[in-house]
Design a protein around this motif. Sequence first.
Motif, PDB file in Angstrom:
ATOM      1  N   LEU B 197       0.827  -1.217   0.000  1.00  0.00           N
ATOM      2  CA  LEU B 197       0.000   0.000   0.000  1.00  0.00           C
ATOM      3  C   LEU B 197       0.858   1.262   0.000  1.00  0.00           C
ATOM      4  CD1 LEU B 197      -2.818  -1.043   2.484  1.00  0.00           C
ATOM      5  CD2 LEU B 197      -3.162  -0.276   0.136  1.00  0.00           C
ATOM      6  N   VAL B 202       1.054   2.257  -6.253  1.00  0.00           N
ATOM      7  CA  VAL B 202      -0.302   2.334  -5.713  1.00  0.00           C
ATOM      8  C   VAL B 202      -0.770   3.780  -5.723  1.00  0.00           C
ATOM      9  CG1 VAL B 202      -1.727   1.950  -3.680  1.00  0.00           C
ATOM     10  CG2 VAL B 202       0.009   0.282  -4.314  1.00  0.00           C
ATOM     11  N   VAL B 220      -2.960  -3.883  -5.480  1.00  0.00           N
ATOM     12  CA  VAL B 220      -2.431  -4.227  -4.163  1.00  0.00           C
ATOM     13  C   VAL B 220      -2.446  -5.732  -3.932  1.00  0.00           C
ATOM     14  CG1 VAL B 220      -2.688  -3.894  -1.690  1.00  0.00           C
ATOM     15  CG2 VAL B 220      -3.118  -1.999  -3.242  1.00  0.00           C
TER      16      VAL B 220
END
Lengths: 303, 303
Positions: B197, B202, B220
Amino acid sequence: MTVEVRETRRRQRIDTDEQPKGESLRRRSIRALLRHRSGMVGLVITLVLLVLALLAPAIAPYDELTMHAADRFHSPSATYLLGTDEFGRDILSRILIGARISFSVGFISVSIATALGVPIGLIAGYAGGWFDGVTMRFFDALLAFPAILLAIVIMAILGPGPFPAIMAIAIVNIPTFARLTRGNVFAEKEKDYVEAARAVGVRPRRIIFRTILPNVVSTQLVHMTVSAAAAILLEAALSYLGLGIPPPAPSWGSMVSIGQDYLRQAPWYGIFPGLAITSLVMGLYLLGDGLRDALDPRRQRLI
Amino acid sequence: MIPALLLVSMAVFMIIHLIPGDPAKNIAGPNATDEQLAALTRRFGLDKPLPVQYVTWLGNALRGDMGYSFINKYPVNTLIAQRVPATIELAFSAAIVAVLISFPLGILSALHPGSIFDFVTTLFSALSFGVPAFWVGIMLILLFGLQLRLLPPSGRPKFGEQPVQHLKSLIMPACTLGIALAAKLTRYLRSSMLDVLDQDYVRTARAKGLRERVVTLRHVLRNTLIPVITILGLQTGDLLSGAIIVESVFAWPGVGRLTLQAIGWRDYSLLQADVLYIVLAFMLINLLTDLVYGLVDPRIRYA
């Protein structure tokens, strides 16, 4: 103060960076541990159980071996707080005395593993060469066994009893202590303070035990705590399997094992010793976790 | 690997000689006749020096000849082979249980740090370290086997004869073994996902306006799963050693229970072969995981 000691101290100051003036690394670590919430929970659980174990003969309501023939499988009540077993022995008293077994086995076996594993790891890591090669191949072979299987085989050879159990658990733990120390020494011996000690002509033995050892102690302390938790669990498992500490000694594992046979008529017999194992192992494990954070200068700031 | 294999084989060979008593009697069992003892002494050269005996034994073992059980005269290989399916079935089902518990728990706690899921996850992993697997099993037996009478408390009916009963009897052992693994897997999944994350890709995915669900599922989760699957493989060895205990709790007729039965029956040739096979399987699994790890993560290369 010798050169290497001063060098060590200087090194520690650098590692902990902005250390408040006059506060030693030890005090700082203790303060960090006191602030660590789950670590404190672990410390309290462990200390309470330790005090109970030490006072067990005085505070146990009954003798742990006395059989109350009229009160077999008495359910928990005011007379017998945690009930009685198949011979009418008081389960609370047996659990309290059993705590002494768990603590002793955990403490002694881990001490033996440390006393043998750490020096081997120190020497192997610092000297390298044939000593490193031979000992590590040997430990590789020991580590090829699943821990529980190795312990079972050793118990089959030595026979049941407290002393064999301690030996078996110690033997299972020696390779991990040696490997961990060796790894630490590998990392430390390239650092400047060791180089400095070597340059001023300090003898290898002194470098290993006086210069390097103090710098790897904190990792060992954490590993000892967590290993003690695992050792207590392993003793319980061995005793559950009937290979550890035999009855009538109140080992928690063998109490659970016999309790399983009477699960229908006396469920408390199997429940309470298991709760005792769980709380002690969990307490030590949380304490070890807290120690890891408190002793690591990089993590201290996060607590 | 090769030195470790040789050392392991020596250690297993020595079991017969380290167990107190006459090695011929140890192999043949207490009820062996004089002719059987003489035949054994000839076959393994038990009057010859240890190194010679070892080479003979190793030669036989390499040809797959691990000897006979003197309790019921069957080749030990046959006895062990009969037990292998039960252990594989148990380990495989436990892995499924572990995945079913840990994936939702780990993912939710990583997506909502500090939430109730996160708290449950932390509690679950702390608890599961302290709880002995055998006691979890007994508590399940107490609840589902004796109180609610939903599941058979122990045993393993043949699938061909009673398929429903067979599957029912599998549930509790699989859960007992799976819960311990689930705790480790959850903790690993959570930290691995938190790492992902934090990655730049991301942030890029979010910045270009993808919906949160798409970011989670496509960017993810996929990257989290790669290391987690490897860890799952790595834990197969743990499943194997956990099976030794869990099989005993539920009288599950697998290889682990056979080890303990062999000790109880004093059938040491069976014990020797059983230990050798378990250790070989353990080593093979660890080797395979290492190799798979290299395939999954190209940064890791083995010389």
